[in-house]
Design a protein around this motif. Structure first.
Motif, PDB file in Angstrom:
ATOM      1  N   HIS A  51      34.371  41.648  35.313  1.00  0.00           N
ATOM      2  CA  HIS A  51      33.070  41.519  35.582  1.00  0.00           C
ATOM      3  C   HIS A  51      32.326  40.229  35.250  1.00  0.00           C
ATOM      4  CE1 HIS A  51      33.102  45.709  36.863  1.00  0.00           C
ATOM      5  NE2 HIS A  51      33.533  46.030  35.591  1.00  0.00           N
ATOM      6  N   LEU A  52      33.049  39.296  34.545  1.00  0.00           N
ATOM      7  CA  LEU A  52      32.207  38.011  34.066  1.00  0.00           C
ATOM      8  C   LEU A  52      31.897  37.378  35.051  1.00  0.00           C
ATOM      9  CD1 LEU A  52      31.644  36.867  31.192  1.00  0.00           C
ATOM     10  CD2 LEU A  52      33.502  35.790  31.475  1.00  0.00           C
ATOM     11  N   ARG A  53      30.380  36.921  35.279  1.00  0.00           N
ATOM     12  CA  ARG A  53      30.008  35.827  36.336  1.00  0.00           C
ATOM     13  C   ARG A  53      29.784  34.654  35.543  1.00  0.00           C
ATOM     14  NH1 ARG A  53      28.423  38.414  40.701  1.00  0.00           N
ATOM     15  NH2 ARG A  53      28.393  40.654  40.825  1.00  0.00           N
ATOM     16  N   GLU A  54      29.425  34.462  34.404  1.00  0.00           N
ATOM     17  CA  GLU A  54      29.040  33.101  33.972  1.00  0.00           C
ATOM     18  C   GLU A  54      29.854  32.885  32.512  1.00  0.00           C
ATOM     19  OE1 GLU A  54      25.113  32.827  33.474  1.00  0.00           O
ATOM     20  OE2 GLU A  54      24.466  33.404  35.615  1.00  0.00           O
ATOM     21  N   LEU A  55      30.427  31.864  32.315  1.00  0.00           N
ATOM     22  CA  LEU A  55      31.176  31.615  31.199  1.00  0.00           C
ATOM     23  C   LEU A  55      30.727  30.121  30.651  1.00  0.00           C
ATOM     24  CD1 LEU A  55      33.246  31.935  28.893  1.00  0.00           C
ATOM     25  CD2 LEU A  55      35.133  31.489  30.441  1.00  0.00           C
ATOM     26  N   TYR A  56      30.311  29.967  29.218  1.00  0.00           N
ATOM     27  CA  TYR A  56      29.935  28.524  28.976  1.00  0.00           C
ATOM     28  C   TYR A  56      30.705  28.374  27.628  1.00  0.00           C
ATOM     29  CZ  TYR A  56      25.718  29.840  31.593  1.00  0.00           C
ATOM     30  OH  TYR A  56      25.025  29.973  32.752  1.00  0.00           O
ATOM     31  N   LEU A  57      31.866  27.276  28.072  1.00  0.00           N
ATOM     32  CA  LEU A  57      32.635  26.591  26.824  1.00  0.00           C
ATOM     33  C   LEU A  57      32.604  25.172  26.608  1.00  0.00           C
ATOM     34  CD1 LEU A  57      35.814  28.800  27.978  1.00  0.00           C
ATOM     35  CD2 LEU A  57      34.806  28.812  25.582  1.00  0.00           C
ATOM     36  N   GLN A  58      31.220  24.857  27.030  1.00  0.00           N
ATOM     37  CA  GLN A  58      30.874  23.370  26.552  1.00  0.00           C
ATOM     38  C   GLN A  58      30.958  23.209  25.352  1.00  0.00           C
ATOM     39  OE1 GLN A  58      28.981  25.372  28.231  1.00  0.00           O
ATOM     40  NE2 GLN A  58      26.742  24.689  28.105  1.00  0.00           N
ATOM     41  N   HIS A  59      30.950  21.545  25.095  1.00  0.00           N
ATOM     42  CA  HIS A  59      30.864  21.248  23.638  1.00  0.00           C
ATOM     43  C   HIS A  59      31.794  22.078  22.573  1.00  0.00           C
ATOM     44  CE1 HIS A  59      27.590  18.472  24.394  1.00  0.00           C
ATOM     45  NE2 HIS A  59      27.214  19.168  25.100  1.00  0.00           N
ATOM     46  N   ASN A  60      33.286  21.953  22.962  1.00  0.00           N
ATOM     47  CA  ASN A  60      33.988  22.659  22.192  1.00  0.00           C
ATOM     48  C   ASN A  60      35.183  21.560  21.802  1.00  0.00           C
ATOM     49  OD1 ASN A  60      33.943  25.581  21.042  1.00  0.00           O
ATOM     50  ND2 ASN A  60      32.926  25.625  23.204  1.00  0.00           N
ATOM     51  N   GLN A  61      36.411  21.902  21.347  1.00  0.00           N
ATOM     52  CA  GLN A  61      37.600  21.016  21.396  1.00  0.00           C
ATOM     53  C   GLN A  61      38.811  21.377  22.234  1.00  0.00           C
ATOM     54  OE1 GLN A  61      38.195  20.757  16.920  1.00  0.00           O
ATOM     55  NE2 GLN A  61      35.818  20.377  16.611  1.00  0.00           N
ATOM     56  N   LEU A  62      38.484  22.060  23.475  1.00  0.00           N
ATOM     57  CA  LEU A  62      39.460  22.527  24.156  1.00  0.00           C
ATOM     58  C   LEU A  62      40.324  21.366  24.670  1.00  0.00           C
ATOM     59  CD1 LEU A  62      37.596  25.238  26.231  1.00  0.00           C
ATOM     60  CD2 LEU A  62      39.617  25.583  24.632  1.00  0.00           C
ATOM     61  N   THR A  63      41.981  21.535  24.751  1.00  0.00           N
ATOM     62  CA  THR A  63      42.996  20.733  25.438  1.00  0.00           C
ATOM     63  C   THR A  63      43.389  21.576  26.477  1.00  0.00           C
ATOM     64  OG1 THR A  63      44.325  21.183  23.717  1.00  0.00           O
ATOM     65  CG2 THR A  63      42.988  19.437  23.232  1.00  0.00           C
ATOM     66  N   ASP A  64      44.409  20.743  27.049  1.00  0.00           N
ATOM     67  CA  ASP A  64      45.337  21.442  28.238  1.00  0.00           C
ATOM     68  C   ASP A  64      46.117  22.462  27.357  1.00  0.00           C
ATOM     69  OD1 ASP A  64      44.000  19.844  29.786  1.00  0.00           O
ATOM     70  OD2 ASP A  64      46.085  18.596  30.330  1.00  0.00           O
ATOM     71  N   SER A  65      46.617  22.236  26.278  1.00  0.00           N
ATOM     72  CA  SER A  65      47.566  23.089  25.536  1.00  0.00           C
ATOM     73  C   SER A  65      46.703  24.408  25.092  1.00  0.00           C
ATOM     74  CB  SER A  65      48.282  22.488  24.351  1.00  0.00           C
ATOM     75  OG  SER A  65      47.266  22.090  23.477  1.00  0.00           O
ATOM     76  N   GLY A  66      45.556  24.435  24.974  1.00  0.00           N
ATOM     77  CA  GLY A  66      44.520  25.525  24.705  1.00  0.00           C
ATOM     78  C   GLY A  66      44.459  26.426  25.564  1.00  0.00           C
ATOM     79  N   LEU A  67      44.780  26.116  26.923  1.00  0.00           N
ATOM     80  CA  LEU A  67      44.572  27.154  27.986  1.00  0.00           C
ATOM     81  C   LEU A  67      45.900  27.165  28.941  1.00  0.00           C
ATOM     82  CD1 LEU A  67      41.535  25.352  29.734  1.00  0.00           C
ATOM     83  CD2 LEU A  67      41.277  27.116  28.042  1.00  0.00           C
ATOM     84  N   ASP A  68      46.021  28.234  29.810  1.00  0.00           N
ATOM     85  CA  ASP A  68      47.170  28.221  30.604  1.00  0.00           C
ATOM     86  C   ASP A  68      46.767  28.807  31.755  1.00  0.00           C
ATOM     87  OD1 ASP A  68      47.160  31.368  30.559  1.00  0.00           O
ATOM     88  OD2 ASP A  68      48.154  31.183  28.369  1.00  0.00           O
ATOM     89  N   ALA A  69      47.749  28.917  32.714  1.00  0.00           N
ATOM     90  CA  ALA A  69      47.729  29.404  34.199  1.00  0.00           C
ATOM     91  C   ALA A  69      46.728  30.846  34.372  1.00  0.00           C
ATOM     92  CB  ALA A  69      48.812  29.397  34.986  1.00  0.00           C
ATOM     93  N   THR A  70      46.972  31.456  33.169  1.00  0.00           N
ATOM     94  CA  THR A  70      46.270  33.066  33.276  1.00  0.00           C
ATOM     95  C   THR A  70      44.953  32.966  32.555  1.00  0.00           C
ATOM     96  OG1 THR A  70      47.470  33.739  31.264  1.00  0.00           O
ATOM     97  CG2 THR A  70      48.565  33.876  33.193  1.00  0.00           C
ATOM     98  N   THR A  71      44.465  32.086  31.805  1.00  0.00           N
ATOM     99  CA  THR A  71      43.206  31.860  31.033  1.00  0.00           C
ATOM    100  C   THR A  71      42.178  32.659  31.997  1.00  0.00           C
ATOM    101  OG1 THR A  71      43.890  30.051  29.651  1.00  0.00           O
ATOM    102  CG2 THR A  71      41.518  30.744  29.747  1.00  0.00           C
TER     103      THR A  71
END
Length: 507
Positions: A159-179
């Motif tokens: 049901h999530l409509r808004e997701l705020y993840l700015q100003h973090n340390q995310l890299t490509d390896s920290g996400l995947d195709a299912t995130t």
């Protein structure tokens, strides 16, 4: 009976704007108060002021709790029953604390299946917490230390409509195709100010706004965007795309894209094969040097085009470059290297910005047909009155704001547009304003003459006669204080046998 618990120094995050650039805010208070209040029944509230900040959350709160606000404390730990087993709980505010993942138990929200807003921003989380309430609609995790979203961490938040993840340390390896692939109602995703090198995979088709500004993205692949066919706003400013990072057709899957921000990416030309329905293209602070006849032909619906602070020179702007843009209303070419006005401008323009170029002449032809133009900025160029051709302003029948500041004008240009309401002439070489200077501008409301070469009597006493709407005349920063006589606010007729009606006061 429903309860609200507050023990914070700030309010909960403010309501989000409908703009694609949303922000959250909080208002600080000089004291902290812990307040528990019932929504109905007799008053049972207690308030304790001027307490030190909490470092540990309460172990138990009422089962009927609806809102919990522990923002702006020093909380490092919460307990399973702080927010767990609260079937009526709707909103939890924990932003601006010291929470790490170790202080947030896996069952922190067990039995609380109605939470729709959770704010964990500005804490010390290093990865996205698992077992978040599946009912969430808005999740704030900005300003943490998050470098990873564990696989499946967002699989239940459908049901999530808004997701705020700015100003973090995310890299490509920290996400995947299912995130993000299970977020079937997600509309707004902010991943700006991270360390991503590519557009994340598995974006949902419901997504409308995607912030990817200030990452390290070097290339945009069409395959990564095919799932996000509903995207309306794509913000890619301050990445590292360069000359090859946005290949032709990379954004073609985004058929409904409305706004594209590519500010500060080192682009050397306008990207090719952009979505045909694009309405706003924002490309300032790049390295664009050339505009060909067909460079903008693929986006005929553009209403806003911003090419400010690039490296455009007049010889490399084709005379038909803007002709396909019949819907264009705002064109910003400020901060380039143009020496003359571009030709073929669309007749529907409302705003034209050409400040900080190297313009040396104005001729009527490039401005012909711009009878809807309302604002024209020509500030910080090299214009002299003799360089402005006769009839230059003739067709600008709707022009209300004209900025000619910081040029080399020695007097007020003649025959200015009749509809003009605001005239900027500051920072020129004007030493005299004659009685006929504003005869063509009866609607003038504001006149800026500061930092010229005016002396006390440089403005003729009758210069403003008939300007009944004039309320601002700025003459600061001249060699002497200038005597200004404003006209009366209403016309006065001299009575028989009496002296001529007085003019306005001297200031």
């Amino acid at each position: 009976m429903a309860w609200t618990f507050r023990c914070s120094r700030t309010t909960s995050p403010g309501q989000l704007s409908t703009s694609p650039c949303r922000t959250t805010s909080s208002r600080s208070s000089p004291t902290m108060s812990c307040h528990a209040s019932a929504a109905s029944g007799p008053s049972t509230s207690t308030t304790i002021s001027s307490l030190p900040r909490l470092s540990v959350a309460p172990q138990f709160l009422p089962r009927s709790l609806r809102v919990a606000d522990l923002a702006a404390n020093q909380v490092t730990e919460i307990f399973p029953l702080t927010f767990g087993e609260k079937p009526a709980l709707r909103s939890v505010y924990l932003h601006n604390n010291q929470l790490s993942n170790a202080g947030l138990p896996p069952d922190a929200f067990h039995g609380s299946e109605a939470v729709v807003i959770l704010s964990l921003s500005s804490n010390r989380l290093s990865y996205l917490p698992p077992s978040l309430p599946p009912s969430l609609e808005r999740l704030h995790l900005q300003n943490n230390l998050i470098s990873k979203v564990p696989r499946g961490a967002l699989s239940r938040q459908t049901h999530l409509r808004e997701l705020y993840l700015q100003h973090n340390q995310l890299t490509d390896s920290g996400l995947d195709a299912t995130t993000f692939s299970k977020l079937h109602h997600l509309e707004y995703l902010d991943l700006s100010h991270n360390r991503l090198a590519s557009v994340p995979a598995g974006l949902p088709r419901t997504l409308a706004v995607l912030h990817l500004g200030r990452n390290r993205i070097r290339r945009v692949e069409a395959a990564r965007l095919r799932g996000a066919r509903g995207l309306r706003y794509l913000l890619l400013q301050h990445n590292q795309l360069g000359a090859t990072g946005l290949p032709a057709g990379a954004l073609r899957p985004l058929r409904g894209l409305h706004t594209l921000h590519l500010y500060g990416n080192g682009l050397d030309r306008v990207p090719l094969a952009l979505p045909r329905r694009l309405r706003a293209l924002v490309l300032p602070h790049n390295h664009v040097t050339t505009l060909g006849a067909r460079d903008l032909a693929g986006t005929p619906g553009l209403a806003e085009l911003n090419l400010a602070y690039n490296r455009l020179v007049s010889a490399r702007v084709h005379r038909r470059a803007f002709r396909p843009l019949r819907a264009l209303r705002s064109l910003d070419l400020a901060g380039n290297l143009l020496t003359r006005l571009p030709g073929g401008l669309p007749g529907g323009l409302h705003t034209l910005r050409l400040q900080r170029n190297q313009l040396r002449a104005l001729e009527p032809e490039p401005l012909a047909g711009l009878d809807q133009l309302r604002e024209l900025s020509l500030a910080h160029n090299r214009l002299r009155v003799g360089d402005i051709g006769p009839g230059t302003w003739h067709e600008l029948q709707a022009l209300q704001v004209l900025d000619l500041s910081h040029n080399e004008l020695s007097f007020v240009p003649p025959d200015l547009p009749e509809a003009l309401e605001e005239l900027h002439l500051q920072g020129n070489r004007i030493s005299h304003v004659g009685p006929e200077a504003f005869l063509s501008t009866p609607r003038l409301r504001a006149l800026f003459l500061r930092a010229n070469r005016l002396h006390m009597t440089s403005i003729a006493p009758d210069a403003f006669l008939g300007l009944l709407h004039l309320s601002v005349v700025d003459t600061a920063g001249n060699p002497e204080q200038v005597l200004v006589r404003l006209p009366p606010t209403t016309p006065r007729q001299p009575r028989a046998g009496s002296p001529r009606a007085r003019r306005g006061p001297a200031v």
